[in-house]
Every structure is written in C-alpha cells, then in structure tokens.
Design an enzyme around this catalytic site. Structure first.
Site, PDB file in Angstrom:
ATOM      1  N   CYS A   1       0.699  -1.292   0.004  1.00  0.00           N
ATOM      2  CA  CYS A   1       0.100   0.353  -0.051  1.00  0.00           C
ATOM      3  C   CYS A   1       0.637   1.119  -0.356  1.00  0.00           C
ATOM      4  CB  CYS A   1      -0.993  -0.326   1.194  1.00  0.00           C
ATOM      5  SG  CYS A   1      -2.593  -0.785   0.620  1.00  0.00           S
TER       6      CYS A   1
ATOM      7  N   ARG B   1      -5.308   1.244   2.071  1.00  0.00           N
ATOM      8  CA  ARG B   1      -5.939   1.331   0.509  1.00  0.00           C
ATOM      9  C   ARG B   1      -7.351   1.154   0.528  1.00  0.00           C
ATOM     10  NH1 ARG B   1      -4.223  -1.416  -4.594  1.00  0.00           N
ATOM     11  NH2 ARG B   1      -1.950  -1.366  -3.761  1.00  0.00           N
TER      12      ARG B   1
END
Ligand code: SPV
Ligand code: MN
Length: 625
Positions: free
Chosen positions: A274, A420
């Site tokens: 991420c 995310r």
C-alpha cells in the site's frame, strides 16, 4: 552430532553459551541435516553463504553484477508460496487462552509443538543446516535484541545478511545468557530446478512466546521463512507490550523540506503493498528503514526509534522510472540484490509495471513461461508475481539516512497511518491529539493485496497495519500506545493517509508521487507552518497551501476541483466505516475507554453534518471558518 565437524563446533563453543548449544543440539537431532555450518561475522563466512546459495540453485546469477534471482514454490495461482501464510501462522498459547483473541490464530501450545515437531522430524535430511547470529537493531544500543537463526536455506541465510546486522560477536557479549530470540526454519523436501518446497501442505509457522522462538517449516517465501522479519516482529510485540515500548510495522524516514535546512523524522505504517516503501523512498528524502521499528521514550522527551533491519525486502510492482525513481535506479544498477518471483529473460529481470516492453517468454515463478500460459485451473499466469520482491542493503542507496546505525535512534516528529481505501478517507488527515492519533491508527481499513495468501480486494480492518503480527489482544496493544504517548513530552503528530481514493469510474484521484505533497504538508504542520481545516474526523489541508506545494515540489497545477473531490468529507461512507470499526472492536474485552469516547463523538459530529448538508460529499470549503 556427527553432522558438525570440529571447526564448526569450535565456532559454537567460542560463544560460551550453553543455551545456544542446547538449541543447536535439539534441532540438529530433530531435523537431521547432513552437515552443520556455523557462520561468524567474518567476510569469508558470509561470502560462503552467498556462494552456496548460487551453487545449490536457490539463487541464480543475473546479468548485472551482484544481482541474483530466487523463486519460491508455485503450483497454481491459488496454491503457492509467494506470500505470507496467515492461516498456518499460529501463536502457541496456554490452553485457557486459546481463541480468546478474535483476531489472532491461536493454538494450544503443547498440541502445536507436538504437531510441528513431528512435521520437522527429519525435515533437513540431505540438506546443510546453517547457523547464524544477528543483531536486531544497531549494535551497542538499548533498543536491540539478538537473534539466532537456524535454517537449511542458503537463500534465507543470504537474505538475512542483506537485511540484518551481523551478531556473532554480539552473542559473545551475552555472557552466556539466554536473552535472545531464536528461529528454526526448514524449506522441507525440495524438488525441481530451481529447488522449491514440495509439500506445501506441511507449511507451518508456529510462534512460541514462552520460549521466545518461532518454528517455521515447508516454506521459502521470506515473509514466512526469514525468522528475523515478521516472525521476530511477533516476538517483539509480545515483549514490548509486556514492557513499556513499541514494536511496530513502521518505516522510518527523514523529511527534508526545500529551503528549510532542517530534518524531521517520520514513521509510517501501511498494510503490505500500500505504498509503504515508496513513501520511505520519496525523492529528496532519506530512508532509515522501510518495515519494522522499535520505539522507546527518550530522555529528550521525544519518542526515539531504530530500524531493526539494515536492508529492504520490498515489493517490486509498479516500480518504474517515473513513479518510483529512487527504487528504480537502485534496482537497475549493479549491487548485491536478490530478486524473487519476477520474469527473467536473457539475464534481465522484468516485473509488473516496470514501464518496459514485456518479453513474450522467459523463466518466471511458474517455470518456463510464455504470455499465454495458464495454470491447471485455467487462470492466466502473469509474467511476474504481484508480490514479487527485491532484497537490497539500505547503505547501498544514495538516499540512506546517516542515522541508520545510530544506537540512540532518531527522534520521531510524526507518524503516518495509511490504507488502501477507494471511497472513504481523504488523502491526508491530521489527528487532534495523541489519543485521537491512536484512534486513527486503530481504525485503518484496507483492501487485501497479494502480499498475503487469499482473495484480493476485500476491505479489512488493519489497526496500525500491525494486525497480522499481533500476539497480544488489541485492547492491550492500544492501551500500550496510549500510555506510550502520555509519557512523552513531545508526542509525535499523527496523520492518516490514503493514496488509493478513486472516482466513480474506478480511476485513482491522485498521482503516485502526490504522496510527497502529503508528507511535506505534514512536516510543515509539525513546524506550525500551515493552517488546517477542522472537520468531524480531524484536520485537513487548505487548498492554497497544497496548490503551492504541488507547484514547488512536482511542478504540477493543482486544480481546485481536484482538491474538492479529494478532500470532501463523505458522512455516509464515514458513518458506515464507524459501524464496521465498532463491530470489530466490540469483540475485544479490554478496550481503553478513550477509544469508545472518540468513536461516539465522531459519530455524533458526522450525523450532525449529514443532517445539516444532506450531501454525499461535503466540500472542504464548507468547513472553513
Ligand atoms: C509485508 O508483507 O508487510 C512485508 C513483506 O514487509 S513480508 O516479509 O512478507 O512480511
Ligand atoms: Mn511489512
């Protein structure tokens, strides 16, 4: 122990540590390797590890000097050893504690030990067993913990040279004590060329808190096999939460704003894949570490932190000259680097999103590969695995921070928590105070990625991006964070980031390098240089400040309409998130009261603005006084 010759035994005996000897005897007797090799800190011993990894085929040389390729096991896109195996990672606990932590896989200790000892019986037959000593953290540092690794994988042993500080000489200074972590690993029986684990169904990673050890077998992927990485993090979380410090899934970076002549240090926790490493490697900044940090309250009133590693085991996807210039340069120039699970054609590695033309064929994690290749289930096999990795030493990099080995660590001024998240949180948000910061970290949500086995894209709670590694209850963990901050005269400012907001058509609302702007803005806030807008969930930046930062750092015109799309407050989405968070934490028995207080307040504020504006997205300008 016929497997060990005189020379190797002498190296062990020189440590004067009966605990080390006992562990070696126990596991050599159990795992039955054909030979035992003890590696000291000498250049010669370390070169031997590098050489054997290639000689035995666990790594192969690539075209550029120092580059090698390693593959982990693969049968199908659904059955492989290309990521962390959360399901088979169990924390061994006394019977009465079993299942008392809803987010942690627990198993009755005795049962787990019996099971894994049986699986490990003879698991190193025909293999060499390497014995290694490392120091987690800088040498001569209050932060650091020593670690013993026993493995039959030269790839694991070689990776650890790049990732950790040598510790054979440090073990001598233990004066015979058992104050160290230890890790036993075996790839189990191997097959094929390159040799990979055959019986993946025997893969186990069992964390034995009582003995401060982790037993891991029938796997090669570093997140499962390299003891000093996530396995040691789990042991450190146990230790720190029973003492008074923090063991976190944090990067550490030095932030150097233009024309200011100052450095501020930040930590950051993001779930795997991420943007964690790429934040720590942003152009113009310096990196202390990209994965695991220990933090302590320091005499100067700040939290200080060290990187327990000295290398990077980074994800190699979308790393290209434009989006990740620093890493791309590092990976395409000669230096000691281990690539894993990428495509190799004519000695050159290719990965997803590298900005180059993908060759039609080559060798990848599935063996010989061509662009039409499918697995047994009919699933397309990509040219490189989305969780493909590279392993390099930080000191090799131009952007290495000079404090990497500072035994006092660096003072931390700010912390980022990111996930995310396609539709809920703004790109950057500042907490109101330390407790609100702990709340922000605790409420990170993220869609699952290829860094762990299982389905991708499922929204999950990811407290401090550390949930995968927790071995104590979340309540205890959050209380430890709360108390830690309370003891600091200068607690770090906490920020939540989200690089993954999308518009209705599924397109990202931000460019990959925009994260530099959020970092520079946060750094400025530490120094009271920007004003911010108070919203029901925390402070957000003002448009004009971002506009000038975009111009100054990225030479980009930042449009007001983009700012509004990115920084609007979404009451319905946020209220849904609050319910998910509540549903998760309600299952914890020992939550700190401040958490519920903040949740309740925020919910009230969000409901209020929802009624007031009746809008899905409320423009940030409406919150400006
Ligand atoms: C992560 O997945 O968070 C990593 C790589 O840093 S692993 O070693 O697999 O944990
Ligand atoms: Mn990690």
């Amino acid at each position: 122990m016929e497997a060990i010759d005189r020379n190797n035994l002498d190296k062990l005996k020189a440590l004067n540590n009966k605990f080390v000897l006992k562990i070696v005897i126990e596991f050599v007797t159990l795992c039955k390797p054909s030979k035992v090799i003890v590696i000291t800190d000498s250049e010669e011993d370390i070169a031997y590890v590098r050489h054997r990894a290639v000689e035995l085929g666990e790594e192969a040389r690539l075209k550029l000097e120092g580059h090698t390729i390693h593959y982990d096991g693969f049968f199908t896109m659904a059955n492989h050893d290309q990521a962390r195996d959360k399901g088979n990672t169990q924390v061994l606990v006394p019977k009465e504690q079993e299942y008392s932590y809803p987010w942690i896989n627990t198993m009755e200790r005795e049962k787990g030990l019996n099971e894994i000892m049986e699986i490990m019986d003879g698991c190193m037959e025909g293999h060499e067993c390497v014995i290694r000593f490392f120091c987690l953290g800088p040498k001569n540092s209050k932060f650091s913990i020593l670690a013993l690794q026993i493995t039959d994988s030269y790839y694991v042993a070689h990776s650890e040279d790049l990732l950790y500080r040598a510790g054979y000489e440090e073990f001598k200074k233990l004066n015979g004590s058992n104050n160290f972590f230890y890790f036993i690993h075996s790839s189990g029986n191997l097959f094929g060329d390159p040799p990979v684990t055959k019986d993946l169904e025997k893969r186990r990673i069992y964390v034995d808190l009582q003995e401060r050890r982790v037993l891991s077998c029938f796997n090669q992927y570093a997140g499962n096999s390299v003891g000093l990485k996530k396995l040691a993090l789990r042991l450190a979380i146990h230790k720190s939460n029973n003492e008074d410090w923090l063991a976190e899934h944090y990067f550490i970076m030095g932030v150097h704003p233009k024309e200011k002549n100052r450095t501020s240090f930040f930590c950051g926790a993001f779930p795997s894949a991420c943007g964690k490493t790429s934040t720590a490697m942003l152009p113009g900044q310096t990196i202390v570490g990209d994965d695991i940090a220990y933090l302590r309250v320091w005499d100067d009133g700040y939290a200080h932190t060290v990187n327990i590693e000295r290398g990077i085991f980074g994800i190699i996807k979308d790393v290209n000259a434009k989006d990740d210039p620093v890493i791309f340069e590092a990976l395409t120039t000669p230096r000691e680097t281990i690539f894993s699970n990428v495509l190799v054609k004519d000695g050159t590695p290719y990965w997803i999103g590298d900005g180059r033309l993908i060759p039609d064929n080559g060798i990848n994690f599935s063996g010989s590969w061509n662009k039409d290749k499918k697995d047994k289930d009919g699933r397309v096999i990509p040219h490189a695995h989305p969780n493909a990795r590279y392993t390099i030493g930080i000191e090799e990099l131009e952007n290495a921070d000079p404090n990497l080995h500072n035994p006092d660590g660096v003072p931390i001024h700010g912390i980022f928590y990111g996930g995310r998240d396609s539709d809920t949180m703004p790109p950057v948000l500042e907490s109101i105070d330390w407790e609100h910061g702990v709340f922000l970290g605790a409420s990170i949500e993220s869609e699952t990625t290829s860094a762990t086995l299982g389905t991708e894209g499922v929204r999950m709670q990811q407290p401090m991006a550390n949930l995968d590694f927790l071995v104590v209850s979340l309540g205890k963990y959050l209380k430890n964070h709360q108390k830690f901050g309370k003891r600091l005269k200068y607690p770090p400012k906490v920020f939540a980031t989200n690089y993954f907001l999308k518009n209705k058509d599924g397109k990202y609302l931000n460019g990959i390098l925009d994260k530099l702007i959020w970092v520079i803005w946060a750094e400025g806030r530490i120094h009271n240089e920007f004003e911010a807008i108070m919203t029901p969930i925390g402070y957000i930046p003002k448009y004009n400040d971002l506009k000038s930062l975009f111009k100054q750092y990225l030479d980009k015109e930042y449009k007001q309409e983009d700012y509004i799309k990115q920084f609007s407050i979404r009451p319905n989405k946020l209220l849904e998130k609050q319910i998910r968070i509540e549903n998760m934490y309600i299952k914890e028995k020992d939550m700190p009261a401040f958490f519920w207080y903040i949740l309740k307040n925020q919910r009230g504020e969000l409901s209020r603005i929802k009624d007031k504006y009746s809008l899905e997205e409320i423009s940030p300008f409406l919150f400006e006084k």
